[in-house]
Design a protein around this motif. Structure first.
Motif, PDB file in Angstrom:
ATOM      1  N   LEU A 132       0.829  -1.205   0.000  1.00 28.21           N
ATOM      2  CA  LEU A 132       0.000   0.000   0.000  1.00 28.21           C
ATOM      3  C   LEU A 132       0.867   1.261   0.000  1.00 28.21           C
ATOM      4  O   LEU A 132       0.585   2.222  -0.724  1.00 28.21           O
ATOM      5  CB  LEU A 132      -0.931   0.003   1.215  1.00 28.21           C
ATOM      6  N   GLU A 133       1.900   1.258   0.812  1.00 28.29           N
ATOM      7  CA  GLU A 133       2.795   2.416   0.860  1.00 28.29           C
ATOM      8  C   GLU A 133       3.506   2.617  -0.475  1.00 28.29           C
ATOM      9  O   GLU A 133       3.643   3.745  -0.960  1.00 28.29           O
ATOM     10  CB  GLU A 133       3.814   2.237   1.988  1.00 28.29           C
ATOM     11  N   LYS A 134       3.943   1.538  -1.073  1.00 30.96           N
ATOM     12  CA  LYS A 134       4.590   1.607  -2.383  1.00 30.96           C
ATOM     13  C   LYS A 134       3.643   2.187  -3.431  1.00 30.96           C
ATOM     14  O   LYS A 134       4.051   2.994  -4.267  1.00 30.96           O
ATOM     15  CB  LYS A 134       5.024   0.194  -2.785  1.00 30.96           C
ATOM     16  N   ALA A 135       2.385   1.811  -3.350  1.00 26.59           N
ATOM     17  CA  ALA A 135       1.424   2.232  -4.365  1.00 26.59           C
ATOM     18  C   ALA A 135       0.890   3.639  -4.141  1.00 26.59           C
ATOM     19  O   ALA A 135       0.668   4.384  -5.099  1.00 26.59           O
ATOM     20  CB  ALA A 135       0.256   1.246  -4.418  1.00 26.59           C
ATOM     21  N   PHE A 136       0.655   4.013  -2.866  1.00 26.15           N
ATOM     22  CA  PHE A 136      -0.074   5.255  -2.596  1.00 26.15           C
ATOM     23  C   PHE A 136       0.639   6.235  -1.674  1.00 26.15           C
ATOM     24  O   PHE A 136       0.104   7.299  -1.379  1.00 26.15           O
ATOM     25  CB  PHE A 136      -1.438   4.918  -1.980  1.00 26.15           C
ATOM     26  N   GLY A 137       1.834   5.926  -1.222  1.00 29.92           N
ATOM     27  CA  GLY A 137       2.504   6.732  -0.212  1.00 29.92           C
ATOM     28  C   GLY A 137       2.716   8.179  -0.585  1.00 29.92           C
ATOM     29  O   GLY A 137       2.725   9.050   0.278  1.00 29.92           O
ATOM     30  N   GLU A 138       2.870   8.476  -1.860  1.00 32.61           N
ATOM     31  CA  GLU A 138       3.149   9.851  -2.273  1.00 32.61           C
ATOM     32  C   GLU A 138       1.922  10.563  -2.839  1.00 32.61           C
ATOM     33  O   GLU A 138       2.032  11.691  -3.321  1.00 32.61           O
ATOM     34  CB  GLU A 138       4.274   9.848  -3.313  1.00 32.61           C
ATOM     35  N   THR A 139       0.764   9.945  -2.753  1.00 37.33           N
ATOM     36  CA  THR A 139      -0.427  10.548  -3.369  1.00 37.33           C
ATOM     37  C   THR A 139      -1.232  11.398  -2.411  1.00 37.33           C
ATOM     38  O   THR A 139      -2.098  12.151  -2.841  1.00 37.33           O
ATOM     39  CB  THR A 139      -1.367   9.456  -3.905  1.00 37.33           C
ATOM     40  N   GLY A 140      -0.997  11.284  -1.107  1.00 43.49           N
ATOM     41  CA  GLY A 140      -1.835  11.977  -0.147  1.00 43.49           C
ATOM     42  C   GLY A 140      -3.122  11.232   0.166  1.00 43.49           C
ATOM     43  O   GLY A 140      -3.934  11.700   0.952  1.00 43.49           O
ATOM     44  N   PHE A 141      -3.294  10.061  -0.432  1.00 44.91           N
ATOM     45  CA  PHE A 141      -4.480   9.244  -0.169  1.00 44.91           C
ATOM     46  C   PHE A 141      -4.319   8.514   1.159  1.00 44.91           C
ATOM     47  O   PHE A 141      -3.260   7.971   1.458  1.00 44.91           O
ATOM     48  CB  PHE A 141      -4.666   8.240  -1.310  1.00 44.91           C
ATOM     49  N   ALA A 142      -5.361   8.511   1.973  1.00 39.66           N
ATOM     50  CA  ALA A 142      -5.320   7.831   3.265  1.00 39.66           C
ATOM     51  C   ALA A 142      -5.842   6.416   3.116  1.00 39.66           C
ATOM     52  O   ALA A 142      -7.014   6.205   2.834  1.00 39.66           O
ATOM     53  CB  ALA A 142      -6.155   8.588   4.290  1.00 39.66           C
ATOM     54  N   TYR A 143      -4.985   5.429   3.315  1.00 44.62           N
ATOM     55  CA  TYR A 143      -5.401   4.034   3.148  1.00 44.62           C
ATOM     56  C   TYR A 143      -5.605   3.369   4.506  1.00 44.62           C
ATOM     57  O   TYR A 143      -4.998   3.741   5.506  1.00 44.62           O
ATOM     58  CB  TYR A 143      -4.375   3.252   2.315  1.00 44.62           C
ATOM     59  N   ALA A 144      -6.473   2.374   4.531  1.00 52.56           N
ATOM     60  CA  ALA A 144      -6.708   1.600   5.748  1.00 52.56           C
ATOM     61  C   ALA A 144      -5.521   0.685   5.976  1.00 52.56           C
ATOM     62  O   ALA A 144      -5.006   0.078   5.047  1.00 52.56           O
ATOM     63  CB  ALA A 144      -7.992   0.784   5.614  1.00 52.56           C
ATOM     64  N   GLU A 145      -5.079   0.560   7.211  1.00 52.91           N
ATOM     65  CA  GLU A 145      -3.879  -0.232   7.465  1.00 52.91           C
ATOM     66  C   GLU A 145      -4.112  -1.456   8.333  1.00 52.91           C
ATOM     67  O   GLU A 145      -3.184  -2.026   8.880  1.00 52.91           O
ATOM     68  CB  GLU A 145      -2.761   0.645   8.072  1.00 52.91           C
ATOM     69  N   GLU A 146      -5.345  -1.891   8.461  1.00 57.58           N
ATOM     70  CA  GLU A 146      -5.643  -3.128   9.167  1.00 57.58           C
ATOM     71  C   GLU A 146      -6.312  -4.113   8.240  1.00 57.58           C
ATOM     72  O   GLU A 146      -7.097  -3.730   7.366  1.00 57.58           O
ATOM     73  CB  GLU A 146      -6.542  -2.854  10.380  1.00 57.58           C
ATOM     74  N   GLN A 147      -6.023  -5.383   8.430  1.00 55.53           N
ATOM     75  CA  GLN A 147      -6.623  -6.410   7.590  1.00 55.53           C
ATOM     76  C   GLN A 147      -8.128  -6.463   7.790  1.00 55.53           C
ATOM     77  O   GLN A 147      -8.617  -6.504   8.925  1.00 55.53           O
ATOM     78  CB  GLN A 147      -6.035  -7.792   7.907  1.00 55.53           C
ATOM     79  N   PRO A 148      -8.891  -6.461   6.692  1.00 53.02           N
ATOM     80  CA  PRO A 148     -10.344  -6.626   6.827  1.00 53.02           C
ATOM     81  C   PRO A 148     -10.685  -8.059   7.202  1.00 53.02           C
ATOM     82  O   PRO A 148      -9.913  -8.985   6.960  1.00 53.02           O
ATOM     83  CB  PRO A 148     -10.857  -6.270   5.436  1.00 53.02           C
ATOM     84  N   ALA A 149     -11.850  -8.241   7.801  1.00 53.59           N
ATOM     85  CA  ALA A 149     -12.305  -9.581   8.192  1.00 53.59           C
ATOM     86  C   ALA A 149     -12.600 -10.395   6.933  1.00 53.59           C
ATOM     87  O   ALA A 149     -13.281  -9.937   6.012  1.00 53.59           O
ATOM     88  CB  ALA A 149     -13.548  -9.483   9.044  1.00 53.59           C
ATOM     89  N   LEU A 150     -12.068 -11.622   6.885  1.00 52.48           N
ATOM     90  CA  LEU A 150     -12.349 -12.506   5.768  1.00 52.48           C
ATOM     91  C   LEU A 150     -13.802 -12.979   5.821  1.00 52.48           C
ATOM     92  O   LEU A 150     -14.362 -13.172   6.899  1.00 52.48           O
ATOM     93  CB  LEU A 150     -11.419 -13.720   5.811  1.00 52.48           C
ATOM     94  N   GLU A 151     -14.395 -13.164   4.659  1.00 55.75           N
ATOM     95  CA  GLU A 151     -15.791 -13.565   4.607  1.00 55.75           C
ATOM     96  C   GLU A 151     -15.965 -15.084   4.617  1.00 55.75           C
ATOM     97  O   GLU A 151     -17.076 -15.577   4.754  1.00 55.75           O
ATOM     98  CB  GLU A 151     -16.468 -12.967   3.360  1.00 55.75           C
ATOM     99  N   GLY A 152     -14.879 -15.818   4.437  1.00 54.00           N
ATOM    100  CA  GLY A 152     -14.967 -17.264   4.429  1.00 54.00           C
ATOM    101  C   GLY A 152     -15.327 -17.819   3.064  1.00 54.00           C
ATOM    102  O   GLY A 152     -15.749 -17.086   2.165  1.00 54.00           O
ATOM    103  N   CYS A 153     -15.133 -19.115   2.905  1.00 50.45           N
ATOM    104  CA  CYS A 153     -15.355 -19.771   1.621  1.00 50.45           C
ATOM    105  C   CYS A 153     -16.596 -20.667   1.700  1.00 50.45           C
ATOM    106  O   CYS A 153     -16.737 -21.445   2.632  1.00 50.45           O
ATOM    107  CB  CYS A 153     -14.139 -20.621   1.235  1.00 50.45           C
ATOM    108  N   ALA A 154     -17.487 -20.509   0.723  1.00 45.44           N
ATOM    109  CA  ALA A 154     -18.740 -21.276   0.732  1.00 45.44           C
ATOM    110  C   ALA A 154     -18.459 -22.751   0.515  1.00 45.44           C
ATOM    111  O   ALA A 154     -17.545 -23.124  -0.178  1.00 45.44           O
ATOM    112  CB  ALA A 154     -19.662 -20.754  -0.352  1.00 45.44           C
TER     113      ALA A 154
END
Length: 285
Positions: A263-285
């Protein structure tokens, strides 16, 4: 959810699509007759080719956050970067590519929705974005979705972003009376915005941040995010075992700090605020 500031490095790539063999549970390995643990010679992955910071083709290989995530997951499945065959997966053809076996998986700002889960499987999410709006830099009238009434709004074919604004509240939208203009992809939407054909473009804030960073003097992100876009790894229907392996890879990617690195590599210089915690997985059906 903690938030931090971010950056963007962009690059690109060429691609070949191979055929996916399937039976009962979908198999991975671009036409190599492999198994679900990376036994084939190659794996074919669909990514975007026109989205700065996420998936951009400029030269020999695609680059961006989604590409880094896909490369990491492939590595956990037993494939080296040299064994990955990249192919362009535009918003409109992601389901078709998975259903026809053109790709083994799709990692292309592919939001998990109930409608899509009827025809494909998803692992993840590996990231949760929010929807936002981008306008011309000198446009001060549009400060949020409520200001789009009577305006011309662009969204890419195969994306549901514009529907989130114009659909009625009963259908899950905001019920705003904007005129929709559909383009083949978001690069085309940005061209329409640049020449004044449309008043605004709406989609995920990650996508818009990449475009804004390319030409900050021409465009302004409204920075009034709404909704959630859960980015999943698209898999052929019936890929339960593969989904579980991909979810394990996603969890490891976050635990090792690689997701934040990407995320830092992709957006670090853009001023965009990214979420830095893993989202909860939804699981596999």
């Amino acid at each position: 959810m903690r938030i931090r500031r971010t950056s963007a490095t962009l690059a690109g790539a060429s691609a070949l699509a191979l055929v996916l063999a399937s039976c009962g549970t979908a198999e991975v390995g671009g036409g190599g007759g492999g198994d679900e643990s990376g036994g084939a010679d190659t794996i074919t992955i669909g990514v975007k080719y026109d989205q700065p910071g996420l998936g951009l083709l400029e030269g020999g290989t695609p680059s961006g956050f989604d590409v880094d995530v896909a490369t990491y997951i492939a590595g956990e499945l037993g494939y080296s970067p040299e064994q990955i065959e990249w192919t362009e997966a535009a918003s409109a053809n992601r389901e078709t590519f998975l259903q026809q076996g053109t790709v083994d998986m799709v990692v292309a700002t592919y939001s998990i929705t109930d409608e899509r889960k009827n025809v494909v499987d998803f692992a993840g999410p590996y990231y949760v974005a929010q929807q936002d709006i981008i306008v011309a830099a000198d446009n001060t009238d549009i400060q949020g979705p409520e200001d789009l009434s009577g305006k011309v709004l662009c969204s890419a074919s195969g994306s549901r972003s514009a529907n989130n604004i114009v659909d009625s509240e009963e259908d899950g939208g905001l019920g705003i009376d904007a005129e929709l203009r559909e383009a083949g992809n978001y690069s085309e939407c940005m061209e329409l915005l640049a020449n004044g054909t449309v008043d605004a473009v709406t989609t995920d804030n990650t996508i818009l941040a990449g475009f804004a960073a390319q030409n900050p003097d021409a465009y302004r992100m409204v920075n009034n995010p709404f909704g959630e876009e859960k980015y999943g790894v698209g898999l052929p229907k019936g890929s339960t075992e593969m989904c579980e392996k991909v979810n394990q890879a996603i969890t490891k990617m976050w635990e090792e700090g690689k997701a934040l690195e990407f995320l830092e590599k992709a957006f670090g210089e853009t001023g965009f605020a990214y979420a830095e915690e893993q989202p909860a997985l939804e699981g596999c059906a």
